[in-house]
Design an enzyme around this catalytic site. Structure first.
Site, short mmCIF file in Angstrom:
data_model
loop_
_atom_site.label_atom_id
_atom_site.label_comp_id
_atom_site.label_asym_id
_atom_site.label_seq_id
_atom_site.Cartn_x
_atom_site.Cartn_y
_atom_site.Cartn_z
N SER A 128 43.42 50.35 6.52
CA SER A 128 42.17 49.60 6.62
C SER A 128 42.44 48.09 6.64
O SER A 128 41.53 47.31 6.84
CB SER A 128 41.24 49.93 5.44
OG SER A 128 41.78 49.44 4.23
N LYS A 187 51.08 45.30 -0.47
CA LYS A 187 51.57 46.20 0.57
C LYS A 187 52.77 45.64 1.33
O LYS A 187 53.49 46.39 2.00
CB LYS A 187 50.45 46.51 1.55
CG LYS A 187 49.29 47.30 0.97
CD LYS A 187 49.65 48.76 0.77
CE LYS A 187 48.41 49.59 0.45
NZ LYS A 187 48.73 51.03 0.38
#
Length: 316
Positions: free
Chosen positions: A77, A52
């Site tokens: 999350s 990410k």
């Protein structure tokens, strides 16, 4: 902002160049599965422990000065949270992350350590997008969507550009852990001739179902529990489905036991610590749910495992 442009392969190549200037490539590790040598792309070894960081960097580095001054808001999350927080700290941008109260503590702690402000919400029960929208209305901050943003998609696809250079050829197929489809979409742009397999948890295969039906599918209120906390978006986005439709292979779903087996296998054979969501693609390969050949790349996408849960898994 996400409606302003369509992600392109040229954008993926530009993202790869930008990321290569600040981060070394993650290893592409050869390993044998069922007598076939395949290649594992170890994105769990990124500075934030997950791929990410790619999308976070490419999105934030493309913000204009006004947007940088207003700050950014993300919903995650944990792994997207850390990617955005890492990029924000490096670029001097204020970041606020909307995270579930039940996110793994290691992800909450790491995101805070990177300097981001965390706003917690209850999962299930609260609409995380509504929480983020309220923050954006109040502050004027820019939304950095975890998978439905064109720059994020291009940034994630940079892993495919790296893999081509490391393998010396375009992969025949890529198995990708899949939540909302940002990585799978980016890889499909990076490697236009490779078969793309989106791998999701059983009951949370929203991308796979959307590919099968041609329409956005929402997770039901009765969606089963899964250990893959990073792979639980309730639906993909039109931008992801548009890229993957007619391009990706049928979706693959893996169960918790298959994921735990993949975590143990990677620890024993690759000496890698992989969180459940980051092991989904490897789980599909080990379970024989996708064809394998010597040009197959398997994405291992995250290593932010809860220590106690990981120890329990490794202990069998």
């Amino acid at each position: 902002m996400t409606d302003l442009r369509t992600p392109t392969r040229q954008g993926v190549i530009a993202a790869a160049k930008s990321i290569a200037a600040i981060l070394p490539p993650t290893p592409l590790l050869p390993v044998e599965i069922d007598g076939v040598t395949v290649h594992v792309k170890a994105e769990n070894l990124q500075p934030v422990g997950a791929f990410k960081i790619r999308g976070g960097w490419w999105r934030l580095s493309n913000l204009n000065e006004a947007d940088r001054a207003a700050g950014v808001v993300a919903v995650s999350s944990g792994n997207h949270a850390q990617g955005v927080a890492w990029a924000a700290r490096r670029l001097g941008i204020n970041a606020t992350i909307v995270m579930p109260r039940d996110a793994p503590q290691v992800k909450l702690d790491n995101t805070r350590a990177l300097g981001a402000e965390i706003i917690l919400y209850d999962r299930p029960g609260e609409d995380r997008d509504a929480v983020a929208a309220k923050l954006i209305t109040e502050s004027g901050a820019a939304l950095v969507h975890a998978f439905g943003d064109p720059w994020v998609i291009e940034g994630q696809g940079s892993a495919g550009i790296e893999a081509v250079a490391q393998l010396g050829r375009e992969p025949s197929r890529i198995l990708a852990c899949c939540g909302g489809g940002g990585l799978a979409a980016g890889l499909s742009l990076a490697c236009p001739n490779a078969a793309i397999h989106a791998v999701e948890p059983v009951g949370w295969d929203m991308v796979g179902q959307a590919l099968a039906t041609g329409d956005i599918v929402n997770a039901g209120d009765d969606a089963p529990a899964t250990i893959c906390d990073a792979l639980q978006p309730t639906a993909t986005k039109p931008i992801n489905l548009g890229i993957l439709s007619g391009r990706a292979e049928p979706g693959i779903a893996v169960c918790d036991d298959e994921v735990r087996h993949a975590q143990r296998w990677a620890f024993a054979n690759l000496r890698l610590v992989i969180e459940p969501g980051g092991a989904a693609a490897l789980a599909a390969a080990l379970a024989g749910k996708a064809p394998l050949d010597d040009s197959t790349v398997i994405m291992v996408t995250g290593g932010n495992a809860d220590p106690a849960a990981f120890a329990k898994t490794i202990g069998g």
